[in-house]
Design an enzyme around this catalytic site. Structure first.
Site, PDB file in Angstrom:
ATOM      1  N   ASP A 343      11.419  -0.105   1.074  1.00 15.70           N
ATOM      2  CA  ASP A 343      12.457  -0.309   0.070  1.00 15.70           C
ATOM      3  C   ASP A 343      13.572  -1.180   0.660  1.00 15.70           C
ATOM      4  OD1 ASP A 343      13.697   0.435  -2.527  1.00 15.70           O
ATOM      5  OD2 ASP A 343      15.152   1.461  -1.260  1.00 15.70           O
ATOM      6  N   GLU A 372       9.881  -5.008   0.270  1.00 14.41           N
ATOM      7  CA  GLU A 372      10.492  -5.338  -1.023  1.00 14.41           C
ATOM      8  C   GLU A 372      11.478  -6.486  -0.809  1.00 14.41           C
ATOM      9  OE1 GLU A 372      13.325  -3.563  -4.603  1.00 14.41           O
ATOM     10  OE2 GLU A 372      13.376  -2.652  -2.601  1.00 14.41           O
TER      11      GLU A 372
END
Length: 622
Positions: A343, A372
């Site tokens: 993330d 990400e």
């Protein structure tokens, strides 16, 4: 191309090899200016960003080539990973001249250089990019019983009706705390593995599963513990084991830039019995956070008070997450995970990513690391630093938001050539293994549902109206037709096609949390589901769609056609995004052509295949 035929980095007459270069390898350049320009000299000017060095390499004059002359030279890629920015300098015997960059000839002292990515060759697991990925928001996928939230961190409550709309309204304090749960579980996911296998899925990507006060679980409370509403560590191990029995793998979402304020480490409300950083400066976790004024003012992710940012350089944090023998990275790989999706990877330091990759390779050499990143990851700047995600020691691949952005623009009336240009930029800038290991998708938990985006021409102004909005029958029909086109491109393009749970079932919804509804078991759009299942079978059944080379055949207005090729095997994707029929003519050496989607056959004439694509029609030709 700058100045027609003078130099085009994507043409093998001008640059070999194509795209990024391995450290220390030779890159050959050819420039072909018009003889009438009377240039007698040409030099390659290369600036290495990370080392800060500049090199000027004079190219040899090879002689005339028709109305042009050819300059050639060999550039040695730096021995270490780099971003090389280059242009050319031309001059005549009298000293006059100019430079050539991406914009053409110029003499204003400015340059807009080309990019050469120089990367260290390293092993990239082939299973991820070749296969089909399925993203699951665990709370909303499948529940086997209604859980009891009592005694768990956070003031949770559970919807009794699986078909409810997720709670989007602020609480009495004006906060949206995401404390409404539906009760999806790991055993629920395990119970649906055969359905996912039938869809063609080979990789399950799970949004966070660790204990957390919110339904999305991106505010981790305890990295060592599966959230009790999802199940236990044994449930996780069983999921991974049963998935592997079906030829499927599981990758986890790692949220390591921040924790939740209601975590055992921060413990802002004192829910946990141990001392968190917000309770005592003697806490073992105090060094993990950056307090401006203890305990009420601290660095947090995007200023969100409930997401205190961690100090990644704290030795005890690095040991806990990465380096320790039973670190979080290692522990869950040993429990059965086959990789991590990071993330907000652009908010984690490069050295942190390097350590994660190294720990993964030590613990599970065939595991995959996906980051990400929302932009072109080869030249991304984050916090004033150029990032090095794809240069050989960090991520294997990235979430491909540029793919989604470009494909949606094309399907909503744009030019197919803009899609080609966006993808060729990535193919040129990314190391080949990273391009083929991209996580391609049409939507995620952070974007509106793809069917809603393709079906509506306007977005209601109020959240209440967006929460209630459902596509009209004609809008839904139009959206489904476009979704079939989008998914065909998704499944036949290099990189792993990723399905956001429920898109294949026809789920709708605007932004978070309206895009995070519950899977409609028993009420799926059967036509869409059958279409996605067919695409999954084709992707898994034809290795050329997994690893074959990409060749563009037609990108003009609404028409998009490209081939995947491997030796004598060739499959062609053809799409008409228009509301009107369009003719498409393709070179075709074989005696016949068959559409793998419909079974229809076509006969070429004199090496040409002339096709009439209906409105929003598509073919996959063999």
């Amino acid at each position: 191309m700058s100045e027609p035929f003078v130099f085009d980095p994507r043409c093998d007459l001008c640059k070999e090899p194509f795209g990024a270069a391995v450290c220390g390898t030779a890159v050959t350049f050819h420039c072909r200016p018009l003889a009438s320009e009377h240039f007698s000299h040409c030099a390659l000017v290369a600036v290495c960003e990370f080392s800060g060095t500049r090199q000027e390499l004079e190219l040899s004059l090879e002689g005339p080539a028709g109305e042009r002359i050819c300059f050639s030279g060999v550039f040695s890629a730096p021995p270490q990973p780099e971003l090389v920015w280059y242009h050319f300098r031309f001059w005549r015997e009298d000293g006059t001249g100019c430079v050539l960059d991406k914009t053409g000839y110029r003499s204003d002292g400015e340059t807009d250089p080309w990019q050469l990515t120089v990367y260290r060759e390293s092993r990239t697991p082939g299973w991820f990019g070749a296969g089909v990925t399925y993203q699951i928001f665990p709370d909303r996928f499948c529940r086997l019983s209604v859980p009891n939230p009592d005694g768990l961190v956070g003031r949770r409550w559970v919807h009794q009706d699986w078909d409810d709309t997720p709670e989007w309204r602020p609480d009495p304090d004006g906060e949206i705390r995401n404390r409404d749960f539906f009760g999806g579980s790991l055993t629920g996911i395990t119970s649906k593995l055969d359905d996912l296998k039938a869809l063609g899925v080979t990789t399950l990507y799970l949004c966070p599963i660790f204990e957390s006060a919110s339904n999305h679980r991106y505010n981790t409370a305890d990295y060592t513990k599966i959230d009790p509403m999802l199940g236990t560590e044994d449930d996780f191990r069983a999921l991974c084991a049963q998935a592997k029995e079906r030829g499927m793998r599981v990758i986890l979402d790692g949220v390591f830039n921040h924790t939740g304020s209601q975590s055992v480490y921060f413990n802002a409300d004192g829910w946990y019995p141990t001392l968190g950083a917000a309770q005592s400066q003697d806490s073992p976790w105090y060094s993990w956070y950056r307090f401006l004024h203890w305990p009420d003012s601290y660095d947090s992710w995007w200023g969100i008070h409930t997401l205190p940012a961690v100090e990644e350089s704290a030795p005890s944090y690095v040991d806990f997450i990465i380096d320790g023998e039973n670190s979080i990275i290692r522990r869950w790989l040993r429990a059965g995970a086959s990789g991590w999706r990071l993330d907000v990877a652009d908010e984690l330091p490069d050295w942190f990513l390097v350590k994660i990759r190294a720990a993964m390779e030590e613990t599970a050499p065939d595991s995959v690391l996906i980051g990400e990143v929302w932009e072109d990851g080869s030249n991304k700047i984050s916090y004033s630093q150029r990032r090095q995600y794809l240069l050989g020691s960090e991520t294997h691949g990235l979430m491909n938001y540029p793919f989604r952005t470009a494909l949606l623009a094309y399907l909503r009336g744009g030019d197919a050539d803009d899609f080609r240009e966006a993808m060729e930029t990535l193919r040129e800038n990314y190391p080949p293994a990273a391009f083929y290991s991209a996580m391609n998708f049409l939507g995620t938990h952070d974007t509106p549902r793809i069917l809603t985006l393709l079906g509506t021409d306007h977005t209601p102004e109020s959240k209440a109206d967006r929460a209630d909005y459902r596509l009209l029958p004609w809008e839904r029909s139009r959206a489904a037709a476009k979704l079939r086109l989008a998914s065909l491109v998704l499944f036949t393009f290099p990189g792993s096609p990723m399905i956001y749970y429920g898109d294949e079932a026809g789920m709708e919804g605007f932004e978070d949390p309206l895009n995070r509804g519950t899977y409609p078991w028993g009420h799926e759009d059967r036509d869409l589901l059958a279409w996605f299942s067919r695409l999954g079978a084709l992707r898994n059944g034809y290795p050329v769609l997994q690893t074959g080379a990409l060749r563009w055949l037609c990108t003009a207005g609404p028409l998009l056609a490209f081939a995947r090729e491997d030796g004598q095997v060739r499959l062609v994707t053809a799409v008409n995004a228009s509301d009107s029929p369009c003719s498409l003519e393709l070179p075709w050496a074989a005696d016949s052509a068959q559409d793998l989607l419909s079974g229809s056959s076509f006969a070429p004439d004199a090496g040409r295949l002339v096709l009439e694509l209906p409105p929003r029609g598509c073919l996959l030709l063999s």
